[in-house]
Design a protein around this motif. Structure first.
Motif, PDB file in Angstrom:
ATOM      1  N   LYS A   1       0.815  -1.221   0.000  1.00  8.06           N
ATOM      2  CA  LYS A   1       0.000   0.000   0.000  1.00  8.06           C
ATOM      3  C   LYS A   1       0.841   1.260   0.000  1.00  8.06           C
ATOM      4  N   TYR A   2       2.152   1.138   0.238  1.00  2.56           N
ATOM      5  CA  TYR A   2       3.019   2.318   0.235  1.00  2.56           C
ATOM      6  C   TYR A   2       3.891   2.395  -1.012  1.00  2.56           C
ATOM      7  N   GLU A   3       3.578   1.582  -2.039  1.00  2.00           N
ATOM      8  CA  GLU A   3       4.411   1.605  -3.235  1.00  2.00           C
ATOM      9  C   GLU A   3       4.327   2.941  -3.958  1.00  2.00           C
ATOM     10  N   TYR A   4       3.186   3.632  -3.828  1.00  4.24           N
ATOM     11  CA  TYR A   4       3.067   4.948  -4.462  1.00  4.24           C
ATOM     12  C   TYR A   4       4.113   5.905  -3.891  1.00  4.24           C
ATOM     13  N   GLN A   5       4.254   5.888  -2.538  1.00  6.40           N
ATOM     14  CA  GLN A   5       5.258   6.750  -1.903  1.00  6.40           C
ATOM     15  C   GLN A   5       6.669   6.363  -2.341  1.00  6.40           C
ATOM     16  N   ALA A   6       6.898   5.045  -2.465  1.00  8.37           N
ATOM     17  CA  ALA A   6       8.205   4.587  -2.945  1.00  8.37           C
ATOM     18  C   ALA A   6       8.447   5.068  -4.373  1.00  8.37           C
ATOM     19  N   GLY A   7       7.385   5.065  -5.183  1.00 10.60           N
ATOM     20  CA  GLY A   7       7.507   5.560  -6.545  1.00 10.60           C
ATOM     21  C   GLY A   7       7.821   7.045  -6.590  1.00 10.60           C
ATOM     22  N   VAL A   8       7.171   7.823  -5.719  1.00  9.48           N
ATOM     23  CA  VAL A   8       7.456   9.264  -5.651  1.00  9.48           C
ATOM     24  C   VAL A   8       8.917   9.489  -5.258  1.00  9.48           C
ATOM     25  N   GLY A   9       9.390   8.736  -4.263  1.00 11.05           N
ATOM     26  CA  GLY A   9      10.793   8.849  -3.857  1.00 11.05           C
ATOM     27  C   GLY A   9      11.740   8.499  -4.976  1.00 11.05           C
ATOM     28  N   SER A  10      11.392   7.468  -5.762  1.00 14.68           N
ATOM     29  CA  SER A  10      12.270   7.070  -6.862  1.00 14.68           C
ATOM     30  C   SER A  10      12.298   8.131  -7.951  1.00 14.68           C
ATOM     31  N   LEU A  11      11.174   8.791  -8.213  1.00 11.40           N
ATOM     32  CA  LEU A  11      11.148   9.871  -9.207  1.00 11.40           C
ATOM     33  C   LEU A  11      11.999  11.049  -8.745  1.00 11.40           C
ATOM     34  N   LEU A  12      11.960  11.360  -7.444  1.00 14.73           N
ATOM     35  CA  LEU A  12      12.831  12.410  -6.910  1.00 14.73           C
ATOM     36  C   LEU A  12      14.305  11.991  -7.047  1.00 14.73           C
ATOM     37  N   GLY A  13      14.567  10.697  -6.824  1.00 14.45           N
ATOM     38  CA  GLY A  13      15.929  10.190  -6.993  1.00 14.45           C
ATOM     39  C   GLY A  13      16.403  10.321  -8.428  1.00 14.45           C
ATOM     40  N   ILE A  14      15.502  10.038  -9.388  1.00 15.71           N
ATOM     41  CA  ILE A  14      15.850  10.188 -10.804  1.00 15.71           C
ATOM     42  C   ILE A  14      16.151  11.649 -11.122  1.00 15.71           C
TER      43      ILE A  14
END
Length: 535
Positions: free
Chosen positions: A207-220
């Motif tokens: 259920k927190y994969e969206y937040q992980a995705g947001v973090g990964s986009l910031l990392g990119i």
């Protein structure tokens, strides 16, 4: 002095804001995605090309040893897995401390006449993910006191590199320490790939994969900023070339990939789906799509596409006649054709497309002696066997190999064999079936030598390519948000990794003892969504 102070402040942002990021699982997953993508991407796109330039192919061997050595040790000596993981951690710390000396000297170099201050800015900015990652990984293991001491050591070594740059520069020659640096790089990758806090227990439903995705986009975003800044430095022209090559490839394939996803949408609407009743049609989809043929026709030429189509028909007919089942079939499909083409298929192919581009950017490096066609085929087979390539990823791989000047054998092999030549698929065949499959592929490769050279049918305006790349980036970003970065990249692995069951945190001796004897029970199966693999 101002650069040194800014570097230390950037490093300390991680510990200062750790309290906020550790207060909830969503923020934890976001930070994990940020570290996973920014540090992992920095290694793959920035550090590995430099290691290859100075150490050649042998440097990659040491990276692999550093990456898989701790994992192999944990499997061989399961009761001592905590020790092997900690060894990787402390090896990474040692390498980081040595690296910070070069950070200090780089900031001094940036101040000299003729050098770009962008080099110093790159050093300062890259301290942000380093600060987050070091505190995030080490505090659960060592506690706050020891982790603070390590941060103090990092700042001390940076200061030593800054103030004693003239004395240290002659001894920090990368050519003298290249294989040690490669091994340490692999150890850092080992730590990055394994979640430090056992978040699998807190987020079993994803259920927190969206937040992980947001973090990964910031990392990119941070990674792209660092690469653009670094490419401005005169000392790093080879990185500039490496990054420019990747961007050029992405610009070229973006509009064709969008067209491929549209073709997949159309064939799904017309009833050709991965759950087709005919095994031969299912095999044809696994091997060619037919959306992968779009890439071959437009960017490699119609002759190669016709030959690929012929070989794929032969392979599909044989494999269906032999009743060979397809490994990892699509067990759940969306009901709408658009969702199939531009979401479901993107989720399954995007990791392979990115892997293919990064991989060829590395193995196609001039420092890697892979001009012999037979050696090229052997290297590709070593890549295919542990992975389950999808057909779109295979087509992009073939295209990148063509751009890198590889032989026709190497270009043709992914197009006809990458989706089927993997250990998981070969296990579903008898020895006779494997032999016949390899015979068909071998004959096809020999016949491919008589084909005309590849060529591109289309050349689009740069503006159109850029718009297509932005659209493709949006599709890939949406996939990252849906899946999270770890599940996004987990599709690349042959064996789904079990949660990294180390006793992280301040556990009691009893818990550690229990972990040692019951570690196997911690290897919970992934959710059904994880089991949907590739074409």
């Amino acid at each position: 002095m101002l650069y040194l102070l800014a570097s230390c402040i950037a490093l300390l942002i991680g510990p200062l804001f750790y309290r906020y990021f550790s207060s909830g699982s969503g923020l934890q997953k976001g930070l994990d995605g940020f570290i996973f993508v920014s540090l992992g991407g920095l290694v793959l796109i920035h550090i590995l090309p430099e290691l290859l330039e100075h150490g050649g192919l042998l440097a990659i061997v040491f990276v692999v040893l550093g990456l898989w050595g701790p994992t192999a040790s944990e499997r061989l000596f399961h009761r001592y897995s905590e020790i092997t993981h900690n060894f990787a951690l402390f090896l990474g710390i040692g390498g980081l401390l040595l690296h910070t000396i070069t950070d200090g000297t780089a900031m001094v170099l940036a101040q000299q006449d003729g050098n770009s201050i962008m080099l110093a800015l790159g050093v300062i900015l890259h301290q942000l993910p380093v600060g987050f990652a070091v505190w995030w990984v080490l505090k659960p293991h060592l506690g706050a006191r020891w982790t603070v001491l390590i941060f103090a050591a990092i700042m001390l070594f940076t200061g030593i590199g800054y103030f004693a740059s003239e004395q240290f520069l002659p001894y920090l020659n990368i050519d003298d320490t290249i294989y040690l640096q490669a091994f340490i790089t692999g150890s850092i990758l080992h730590v990055v790939l394994h979640q430090p806090h056992g978040q699998h227990e807190n987020d079993t439903q994803g259920k927190y994969e969206y937040q992980a995705g947001v973090g990964s986009l910031l990392g990119i975003a941070l990674l792209m900023a660092l690469l653009m800044i670094d490419s401005g430095g005169h000392e790093h022209a080879h990185h500039d070339h490496s990054t420019e090559q990747l961007m050029s490839w992405l610009m070229t394939i973006a509009p064709v990939l969008l067209l491929s996803y549209a073709v997949a949408t159309l064939r799904f609407k017309l009833g050709l789906t991965p759950q087709d009743s005919s095994l031969s049609r299912r095999w044809f989809q696994r091997l060619a799509g037919p959306e992968a043929l779009v890439i071959t026709v437009l960017l490699l030429g119609p002759w190669l596409a016709v030959f690929q189509l012929l070989v794929v028909f032969i392979l599909s007919a044989y494999l269906s006649h032999a009743q060979v089942e397809i490994t990892d079939p699509h067990t759940k499909l969306p009901s709408h054709a658009l969702r199939f083409g531009f979401a479901h298929l993107v989720d399954r192919s995007a990791p392979w497309i990115l892997l293919s581009l990064v991989l060829v950017n590395l193995i196609g490096h001039p420092s890697v002696p892979l001009s012999n066609p037979v050696l090229q085929v052997i290297v590709l087979l070593l890549v295919f066997l542990p992975m389950r390539f999808c057909n779109l990823g295979a087509a992009v791989l073939a295209l990148a190999l063509a751009y890198s000047g590889w032989s026709p054998l190497a270009i043709m092999l992914p197009l006809i064999a990458a989706p089927v030549l993997n250990i998981a698929q070969l296990r579903l065949m008898t020895w006779t079936q494997r032999g016949i499959l390899l015979a068909i592929i071998s004959v096809a490769l020999v016949a491919a030598l008589r084909l005309p050279m590849w060529f591109s049918l289309i050349t689009l305006p740069e503006t159109l390519n850029l718009v297509a790349l932005l659209m493709l980036s949006g599709l890939f970003a949406a996939s990252l948000l849906r899946l999270g970065p770890r599940k996004f990249l987990r599709r690349l692995m042959l064996v789904k990794p079990a949660p990294h069951g180390h006793s992280h945190g301040h556990n009691t001796h009893e818990q550690a003892h229990k972990h040692a004897h019951h570690g196997a029970s911690a290897q919970k199966p992934h959710s059904p969504a994880d089991k949907h693999s590739h074409h």
